[in-house]
Design a protein around this motif. Sequence first.
Motif, mmCIF file in Angstrom:
data_model
loop_
_atom_site.group_PDB
_atom_site.id
_atom_site.type_symbol
_atom_site.label_atom_id
_atom_site.label_comp_id
_atom_site.label_asym_id
_atom_site.label_seq_id
_atom_site.Cartn_x
_atom_site.Cartn_y
_atom_site.Cartn_z
ATOM 1 N N LEU A 143 61.593 9.231 20.586
ATOM 2 C CA LEU A 143 60.972 8.113 21.287
ATOM 3 C C LEU A 143 60.193 8.617 22.497
ATOM 4 C CD1 LEU A 143 60.809 4.953 21.643
ATOM 5 C CD2 LEU A 143 62.795 5.207 23.154
ATOM 6 N N LEU A 144 58.941 8.183 22.626
ATOM 7 C CA LEU A 144 58.128 8.536 23.788
ATOM 8 C C LEU A 144 58.059 7.422 24.813
ATOM 9 C CD1 LEU A 144 55.120 10.419 22.127
ATOM 10 C CD2 LEU A 144 57.147 11.401 23.225
ATOM 11 N N GLY A 145 58.111 6.158 24.364
ATOM 12 C CA GLY A 145 58.079 5.098 25.355
ATOM 13 C C GLY A 145 57.819 3.724 24.774
ATOM 14 N N ARG A 146 58.117 2.730 25.595
ATOM 15 C CA ARG A 146 57.829 1.311 25.297
ATOM 16 C C ARG A 146 56.776 0.857 26.286
ATOM 17 N NH1 ARG A 146 58.778 -3.735 27.301
ATOM 18 N NH2 ARG A 146 59.492 -5.410 25.898
ATOM 19 N N TYR A 147 55.744 0.183 25.793
ATOM 20 C CA TYR A 147 54.608 -0.201 26.615
ATOM 21 C C TYR A 147 54.284 -1.679 26.385
ATOM 22 C CZ TYR A 147 54.141 4.878 26.479
ATOM 23 O OH TYR A 147 54.394 6.228 26.540
ATOM 24 N N GLU A 148 53.680 -2.316 27.375
ATOM 25 C CA GLU A 148 53.301 -3.719 27.266
ATOM 26 C C GLU A 148 51.816 -3.873 27.527
ATOM 27 O OE1 GLU A 148 55.633 -6.619 29.292
ATOM 28 O OE2 GLU A 148 57.544 -5.597 28.895
ATOM 29 N N GLY A 149 51.103 -4.466 26.538
ATOM 30 C CA GLY A 149 49.688 -4.755 26.687
ATOM 31 C C GLY A 149 49.472 -6.167 27.217
ATOM 32 N N SER A 150 48.204 -6.568 27.248
ATOM 33 C CA SER A 150 47.831 -7.887 27.770
ATOM 34 C C SER A 150 47.099 -8.676 26.696
ATOM 35 C CB SER A 150 46.918 -7.735 28.992
ATOM 36 O OG SER A 150 47.570 -7.011 30.014
ATOM 37 N N GLU A 151 47.324 -9.981 26.695
ATOM 38 C CA GLU A 151 46.554 -10.837 25.802
ATOM 39 C C GLU A 151 45.105 -10.858 26.262
ATOM 40 O OE1 GLU A 151 46.365 -15.480 24.233
ATOM 41 O OE2 GLU A 151 48.057 -14.804 25.482
ATOM 42 N N ILE A 152 44.167 -10.804 25.307
ATOM 43 C CA ILE A 152 42.743 -10.779 25.644
ATOM 44 C C ILE A 152 42.008 -11.870 24.872
ATOM 45 C CG2 ILE A 152 42.696 -8.320 26.197
ATOM 46 C CD1 ILE A 152 41.453 -7.865 23.377
ATOM 47 N N ASN A 153 40.874 -12.277 25.418
ATOM 48 C CA ASN A 153 39.957 -13.163 24.712
ATOM 49 C C ASN A 153 39.018 -12.290 23.889
ATOM 50 O OD1 ASN A 153 40.896 -15.655 25.811
ATOM 51 N ND2 ASN A 153 39.800 -15.186 27.713
ATOM 52 N N TYR A 154 39.124 -12.405 22.583
ATOM 53 C CA TYR A 154 38.326 -11.566 21.689
ATOM 54 C C TYR A 154 37.640 -12.474 20.675
ATOM 55 C CZ TYR A 154 37.132 -7.522 18.770
ATOM 56 O OH TYR A 154 36.449 -6.556 18.058
ATOM 57 N N ASP A 155 36.389 -12.191 20.396
ATOM 58 C CA ASP A 155 35.604 -13.013 19.472
ATOM 59 C C ASP A 155 36.192 -12.912 18.064
ATOM 60 O OD1 ASP A 155 33.755 -14.353 17.965
ATOM 61 O OD2 ASP A 155 32.035 -13.148 18.593
ATOM 62 N N PHE A 156 36.752 -14.024 17.560
ATOM 63 C CA PHE A 156 37.390 -13.985 16.248
ATOM 64 C C PHE A 156 36.400 -13.632 15.158
ATOM 65 C CE2 PHE A 156 39.198 -15.677 12.340
ATOM 66 C CZ PHE A 156 40.499 -15.219 12.422
ATOM 67 N N LYS A 157 35.136 -14.003 15.303
ATOM 68 C CA LYS A 157 34.138 -13.680 14.283
ATOM 69 C C LYS A 157 33.880 -12.184 14.206
ATOM 70 C CE LYS A 157 33.280 -17.690 12.531
ATOM 71 N NZ LYS A 157 33.622 -17.959 11.102
ATOM 72 N N ARG A 158 34.069 -11.481 15.289
ATOM 73 C CA ARG A 158 33.963 -10.012 15.242
ATOM 74 C C ARG A 158 35.152 -9.421 14.484
ATOM 75 N NH1 ARG A 158 33.408 -7.344 20.904
ATOM 76 N NH2 ARG A 158 33.281 -5.489 19.537
ATOM 77 N N PHE A 159 36.293 -10.092 14.585
ATOM 78 C CA PHE A 159 37.501 -9.636 13.896
ATOM 79 C C PHE A 159 37.443 -9.963 12.407
ATOM 80 C CE2 PHE A 159 41.848 -11.008 12.524
ATOM 81 C CZ PHE A 159 42.395 -9.743 12.391
ATOM 82 N N ASN A 160 37.064 -11.195 12.081
ATOM 83 C CA ASN A 160 36.984 -11.627 10.683
ATOM 84 C C ASN A 160 35.861 -12.657 10.566
ATOM 85 O OD1 ASN A 160 37.390 -12.687 8.083
ATOM 86 N ND2 ASN A 160 39.605 -12.329 8.179
ATOM 87 N N GLU A 161 34.687 -12.177 10.234
ATOM 88 C CA GLU A 161 33.493 -13.022 10.245
ATOM 89 C C GLU A 161 33.575 -14.153 9.224
ATOM 90 O OE1 GLU A 161 28.614 -12.516 9.885
ATOM 91 O OE2 GLU A 161 29.964 -10.791 9.588
ATOM 92 N N ALA A 162 34.209 -13.892 8.073
ATOM 93 C CA ALA A 162 34.189 -14.864 6.980
ATOM 94 C C ALA A 162 35.279 -15.924 7.088
ATOM 95 C CB ALA A 162 34.315 -14.134 5.637
ATOM 96 N N ALA A 163 36.306 -15.681 7.879
ATOM 97 C CA ALA A 163 37.487 -16.552 7.857
ATOM 98 C C ALA A 163 37.314 -17.784 8.737
ATOM 99 C CB ALA A 163 38.708 -15.770 8.305
#
Length: 330
Positions: A143-163
């Motif tokens: 084990l190297l570590g446990r980390y916590e990220g942040s929620e972000i506003n991300y363009d869903f169409k960039r993630f999945n354009e067709a959905a």
Amino acid sequence: MLPATTPPPPESFRLSAAPAAAEGYPMEVIDGYFLPAAGNGSTGIPIAPEFLEGDWGHSAISWGVGNPIQPVPERFWVRWYSYPEDKFYEGHWLLPGQHLTELLRQGYWNTKDKQHETYDGLTLCLLPKGVVVVWLTGANQVLLGRYEGSEINYDFKRFNEAANRPRMVVQEQAKLPPAVQHEIKTHTLSTRRWDAYLKTYSWQLAFNRSLQLETFSLTCLNAERTHYPPTADLPTYVQNLLRPQTRAVPAHLLLLVDAGYGRRRKIRVDAFEEAETLAAFRQLHAARPDAPLTLFVETDERVSQARFFVKNDQQQVPLPHAKVVVYDAD
């Protein structure tokens, strides 16, 4: 005036990235990298876009680069989508660089092939609530570590354009296990389960009779595993299990013992029952916080069967649901 010196080049190793998501909590990587120190001429190890399932501490995916021999990474970042939460997360973190370098440099001793080997992968598991856990992986896993990220506003169409996002979320969450769907409906998604796996205790192994432990293989609930010793010094390696060491709760165990009179036995625990074992460690540690715990192995005289207990210096708790098999080693 002293002559100028050129700093030594950074140490390099053959590493790849292997992302995963805990079973029942699918995630999808958008982008990410394990990156070396700035200015050393390396592009780093990619965490390529991928729909993840897998499980805690284990990945069936491995991504390298054209030349996979890379300087030891100093930091990493990853951006991903969580299907159970319908959220995007991102995080940038430092790795424990000196510790990572020492682990790669030391590696482990392959007792089968009689040769030194080292780790070859970085496994990261993406969890709900933006949590990421990272291990250094090879025949052993650390084990190297446990980390916590942040929620972000991300363009869903960039993630999945067709959905269609609302429709996709309903369809994907309907595929999840009932327990996970219940967590979503009741807003109780958390990382408590995996955080419990990361809890460590000071514990050792002991037997009820005189047995010579020859070697062992141990996997813990925090997904650390020890299959090979760090060096060819087997006696020292074995002693580390027979004296108190800080470790997570055991999940699987294989012991090779000499029972005398030419009898060599393997005692294999295919699985300690998770809730039972966690409860035993918690209970006995809470009762005596300063006393090391013992994973106690009780065998009959012929070492034909075995039972396991967790003990402190005053009491013991049986582990009746541990799946134990005992058989001849030869």
